[in-house]
Design an enzyme around this catalytic site. Structure first.
Site, PDB file in Angstrom:
ATOM      1  N   CYS A   1       1.053  -4.601  -1.618  1.00  0.00           N
ATOM      2  CA  CYS A   1       0.125  -3.598  -2.129  1.00  0.00           C
ATOM      3  C   CYS A   1      -1.095  -4.306  -2.703  1.00  0.00           C
ATOM      4  O   CYS A   1      -0.955  -5.317  -3.397  1.00  0.00           O
ATOM      5  CB  CYS A   1       0.822  -2.779  -3.218  1.00  0.00           C
ATOM      6  SG  CYS A   1      -0.182  -1.458  -3.907  1.00  0.00           S
ATOM      7  N   LEU A   2      -2.258  -3.771  -2.406  1.00  0.00           N
ATOM      8  CA  LEU A   2      -3.488  -4.356  -2.943  1.00  0.00           C
ATOM      9  C   LEU A   2      -3.481  -4.359  -4.472  1.00  0.00           C
ATOM     10  O   LEU A   2      -4.111  -5.211  -5.088  1.00  0.00           O
ATOM     11  CB  LEU A   2      -4.710  -3.589  -2.423  1.00  0.00           C
ATOM     12  CG  LEU A   2      -4.934  -3.648  -0.904  1.00  0.00           C
ATOM     13  CD1 LEU A   2      -6.091  -2.731  -0.500  1.00  0.00           C
ATOM     14  CD2 LEU A   2      -5.178  -5.064  -0.433  1.00  0.00           C
TER      15      LEU A   2
ATOM     16  N   HIS B   1       3.876   5.153   1.496  1.00  0.00           N
ATOM     17  CA  HIS B   1       3.441   4.204   0.465  1.00  0.00           C
ATOM     18  C   HIS B   1       2.218   4.757  -0.272  1.00  0.00           C
ATOM     19  O   HIS B   1       2.186   4.763  -1.512  1.00  0.00           O
ATOM     20  CB  HIS B   1       3.113   2.863   1.141  1.00  0.00           C
ATOM     21  CG  HIS B   1       2.615   1.808   0.204  1.00  0.00           C
ATOM     22  ND1 HIS B   1       3.359   0.697  -0.116  1.00  0.00           N
ATOM     23  CD2 HIS B   1       1.448   1.689  -0.469  1.00  0.00           C
ATOM     24  CE1 HIS B   1       2.656  -0.061  -0.962  1.00  0.00           C
ATOM     25  NE2 HIS B   1       1.494   0.526  -1.187  1.00  0.00           N
ATOM     26  N   GLU B   2       1.237   5.245   0.480  1.00  0.00           N
ATOM     27  CA  GLU B   2       0.020   5.782  -0.147  1.00  0.00           C
ATOM     28  C   GLU B   2       0.311   7.086  -0.888  1.00  0.00           C
ATOM     29  O   GLU B   2      -0.217   7.322  -1.976  1.00  0.00           O
ATOM     30  CB  GLU B   2      -1.090   5.979   0.886  1.00  0.00           C
ATOM     31  CG  GLU B   2      -1.512   4.708   1.611  1.00  0.00           C
ATOM     32  CD  GLU B   2      -1.824   3.536   0.701  1.00  0.00           C
ATOM     33  OE1 GLU B   2      -2.393   3.749  -0.391  1.00  0.00           O
ATOM     34  OE2 GLU B   2      -1.498   2.405   1.070  1.00  0.00           O
TER      35      GLU B   2
ATOM     36  N   GLY C   1      -3.952   0.791   3.943  1.00  0.00           N
ATOM     37  CA  GLY C   1      -4.060   2.045   3.222  1.00  0.00           C
ATOM     38  C   GLY C   1      -4.676   1.789   1.857  1.00  0.00           C
ATOM     39  O   GLY C   1      -4.593   0.676   1.331  1.00  0.00           O
TER      40      GLY C   1
ATOM     41  N   GLN D   1      -5.895   3.737  -6.799  1.00  0.00           N
ATOM     42  CA  GLN D   1      -6.092   2.289  -6.698  1.00  0.00           C
ATOM     43  C   GLN D   1      -7.544   1.881  -6.930  1.00  0.00           C
ATOM     44  O   GLN D   1      -7.822   0.720  -7.212  1.00  0.00           O
ATOM     45  CB  GLN D   1      -5.656   1.778  -5.327  1.00  0.00           C
ATOM     46  CG  GLN D   1      -4.158   1.817  -5.122  1.00  0.00           C
ATOM     47  CD  GLN D   1      -3.803   1.250  -3.771  1.00  0.00           C
ATOM     48  OE1 GLN D   1      -3.835   1.955  -2.769  1.00  0.00           O
ATOM     49  NE2 GLN D   1      -3.488  -0.026  -3.751  1.00  0.00           N
TER      50      GLN D   1
ATOM     51  N   HIS E   1       1.580   6.533  -4.333  1.00  0.00           N
ATOM     52  CA  HIS E   1       0.526   6.217  -5.319  1.00  0.00           C
ATOM     53  C   HIS E   1       0.028   7.479  -6.022  1.00  0.00           C
ATOM     54  O   HIS E   1      -0.296   7.442  -7.204  1.00  0.00           O
ATOM     55  CB  HIS E   1      -0.664   5.545  -4.636  1.00  0.00           C
ATOM     56  CG  HIS E   1      -0.540   4.070  -4.486  1.00  0.00           C
ATOM     57  ND1 HIS E   1      -0.486   3.200  -5.553  1.00  0.00           N
ATOM     58  CD2 HIS E   1      -0.465   3.302  -3.371  1.00  0.00           C
ATOM     59  CE1 HIS E   1      -0.394   1.966  -5.115  1.00  0.00           C
ATOM     60  NE2 HIS E   1      -0.373   1.995  -3.787  1.00  0.00           N
TER      61      HIS E   1
END
Length: 163
Positions: free
Chosen positions: A86-87, A128-129, A43, A48, A132
């Site tokens: 997470c990225l 999760h996304e 994702g 991000q 953000h």
């Protein structure tokens, strides 16, 4: 395109709704997919990559979704705990408890309103996304003990951004 890292303000600020599906938005969504995959993510949310708007892409193994102005309409009572990363928080992985099932509504890239029930891994990725977009990172959902265990890593990441 680059991934913004823990400590950068775009990750902790809330995002504004998308007013219209423009060619620029469609291009951004299109570019985010290979960027997410090349980064080994499942994702990738707009903040991000430095865009404070309510959209993200995800591919939790069932299908690719381009999600615009998402809502979580309801969630089931059953939860599960699973390790997340997470990225935007490289090198940090911890278990997070989330609902196993959620009912969601969003617009896809054609402007169609989609309502669907997600469960298990796709539900987790969506949540999760979605977080953000509200300036919430998975580490914000950790227990106090787990948060303390990653505090040094988070300080290091945030410090790298201020240098």
């Amino acid at each position: 395109m680059r991934v913004y890292i823990y400590g950068e303000t775009v990750l902790s600020a809330g995002c504004t709704p998308v007013d219209a599906i423009t060619p620029e938005l469609l291009l951004q969504l299109e570019e985010m997919v290979p960027f997410m995959r090349n980064s080994r993510g499942v994702g990738l949310a707009a903040p991000q990559v430095g865009v404070p708007q309510r959209f993200f892409v995800m591919d939790a193994g069932d299908k690719l979704r381009k999600v615009i102005n998402p809502e979580i309409l309801s969630s089931g009572n059953s939860t599960s705990e699973m390790e997340e990363g997470c990225l935007s928080i490289p090198g940090v992985h911890k278990k997070v408890r989330r609902p196993k099932r959620i009912m969601v509504r969003y617009q896809n890239e054609t402007g169609e309103t989609v309502e669907e029930e997600l469960k298990d891994f796709p539900a987790r990725v969506f949540q999760h996304e979605y977080d953000h977009l509200d300036g919430v990172l998975f580490v914000d959902r950790l227990t106090p003990i787990a948060r303390k265990m990653v505090a040094r890593d988070l300080e290091r990441l945030a410090g790298e951004k201020t240098e």
